[in-house]
Design a protein around this motif. Structure first.
Motif, PDB file in Angstrom:
ATOM      1  N   UNK A 210      10.860 -18.267  35.999  1.00 45.78           N
ATOM      2  CA  UNK A 210      10.056 -18.644  34.842  1.00 45.78           C
ATOM      3  C   UNK A 210      10.774 -19.657  33.972  1.00 45.78           C
ATOM      4  N   UNK A 211      12.113 -19.624  34.012  1.00 41.60           N
ATOM      5  CA  UNK A 211      12.919 -20.550  33.226  1.00 41.60           C
ATOM      6  C   UNK A 211      14.331 -20.574  33.802  1.00 41.60           C
TER       7      UNK A 211
ATOM      8  N   UNK B 291      10.644 -24.817  33.704  1.00 43.87           N
ATOM      9  CA  UNK B 291      11.329 -25.250  32.477  1.00 43.87           C
ATOM     10  C   UNK B 291      12.841 -25.026  32.566  1.00 43.87           C
ATOM     11  N   UNK B 292      13.596 -26.025  32.103  1.00 42.58           N
ATOM     12  CA  UNK B 292      15.063 -25.960  32.157  1.00 42.58           C
ATOM     13  C   UNK B 292      15.629 -26.169  30.764  1.00 42.58           C
ATOM     14  N   UNK B 293      16.492 -25.235  30.337  1.00 44.07           N
ATOM     15  CA  UNK B 293      17.229 -25.373  29.092  1.00 44.07           C
ATOM     16  C   UNK B 293      18.674 -25.659  29.446  1.00 44.07           C
TER      17      UNK B 293
ATOM     18  N   UNK C 158       5.186 -22.792  29.833  1.00 43.73           N
ATOM     19  CA  UNK C 158       5.012 -22.875  31.273  1.00 43.73           C
ATOM     20  C   UNK C 158       5.520 -24.177  31.846  1.00 43.73           C
ATOM     21  N   UNK C 159       5.504 -24.261  33.160  1.00 42.23           N
ATOM     22  CA  UNK C 159       5.961 -25.477  33.842  1.00 42.23           C
ATOM     23  C   UNK C 159       4.958 -26.590  33.614  1.00 42.23           C
ATOM     24  N   UNK C 160       5.406 -27.751  33.167  1.00 42.57           N
ATOM     25  CA  UNK C 160       4.492 -28.859  32.950  1.00 42.57           C
ATOM     26  C   UNK C 160       3.998 -29.422  34.265  1.00 42.57           C
ATOM     27  N   UNK C 161       2.860 -30.090  34.207  1.00 41.53           N
ATOM     28  CA  UNK C 161       2.383 -30.779  35.393  1.00 41.53           C
ATOM     29  C   UNK C 161       3.330 -31.926  35.724  1.00 41.53           C
TER      30      UNK C 161
END
Length: 230
Positions: A46-47, A74-76, A119-122
């Motif tokens: 999820x991340x 998503x990446x932090x 969420x994950x972007x397109x």
């Protein structure tokens, strides 16, 4: 909520893992970039929390590999470095957020929850005109599968031309999009850079897709059959 944590500071990673587990996350941990990249390929997350300075493969390389494989989780980014160029490089490669060490655990959790909600972007659309393609995430330009090396200014101008392909754009419009308001040079600088671009995107392929429209400006057209002529 499944999290991949990639950090070579073993004690810090374990502390964050325990804290995230207590918050209800399922956490996988890697202490080097090679293992982190492998886990990101093999498992749905999820991340991802990704440290910048890693043994084996740094965070930039791991992130670039993920995005090249069209993995849009998503990446932090986590790092002890606090330079604006480090942040810019991370965002250019497709990072979604950035935290500098030392950081507040509560802030980390809040940002992770925000990224998961988002969420994950397109996948961003690749800009193209026939065989000429510009990928805004990978920041690559290719023609007929061959990678072209552009300067930052050439890249910005080409991106604007591709966004307005088949349309005539004036020198002033190009300047407004490629130079800031403090630039005091002549509009003729646009001619110089258009010349640079033609040598890179057209000349090696025997093409003339970056056209001059006399008295009006420039137009980038496709090299496919049926494209407008000069």
């Amino acid at each position: 909520m499944r999290v991949l944590l990639v950090d070579d500071e073993v004690d810090l990673a374990e502390s964050v893992r325990r804290g995230l587990t207590n918050e209800g996350f399922v956490v996988d941990v890697a202490h080097d970039g090679v293992t982190g990249a492998w886990l990101a390929r093999e498992n749905p997350y999820d991340v991802v929390v990704l440290d910048l300075m890693l043994p084996g493969r740094n965070g930039y390389a791991v992130l670039e590999e993920m995005r090249a494989a069209e993995n849009w989780v998503p990446v932090l980014m986590l790092t002890a470095k606090d330079g604006e160029y480090d942040q810019t490089d991370a965002f250019d490669l497709g990072a979604d957020d950035y935290l500098t060490k030392p950081f507040s655990f509560l802030v980390l959790v809040a940002r992770l929850r925000a990224l998961i909600r988002r969420g994950a972007p397109e996948r961003p659309v690749v800009l193209a005109a026939g065989s000429l393609e510009l990928d805004p995430v990978r920041r690559t330009v290719t023609r007929r599968g061959q990678r072209l090396e552009l300067t930052a200014k050439e890249y910005v101008i080409l991106q604007y031309l591709l966004q307005n392909k088949e349309q005539v754009v004036s020198k002033l419009q190009i300047m407004d999009n490629a130079w800031d308001a403090d630039f005091e040079g002549s509009e003729n600088i646009v001619e110089v850079y258009v010349g640079y671009l033609r040598k890179k995107i057209d000349a090696p392929f025997g093409l003339s897709t970056l056209q001059t429209v006399r008295g009006m400006g420039y137009r980038l057209v496709s090299d496919e059959p049926g494209a407008p002529g000069p």
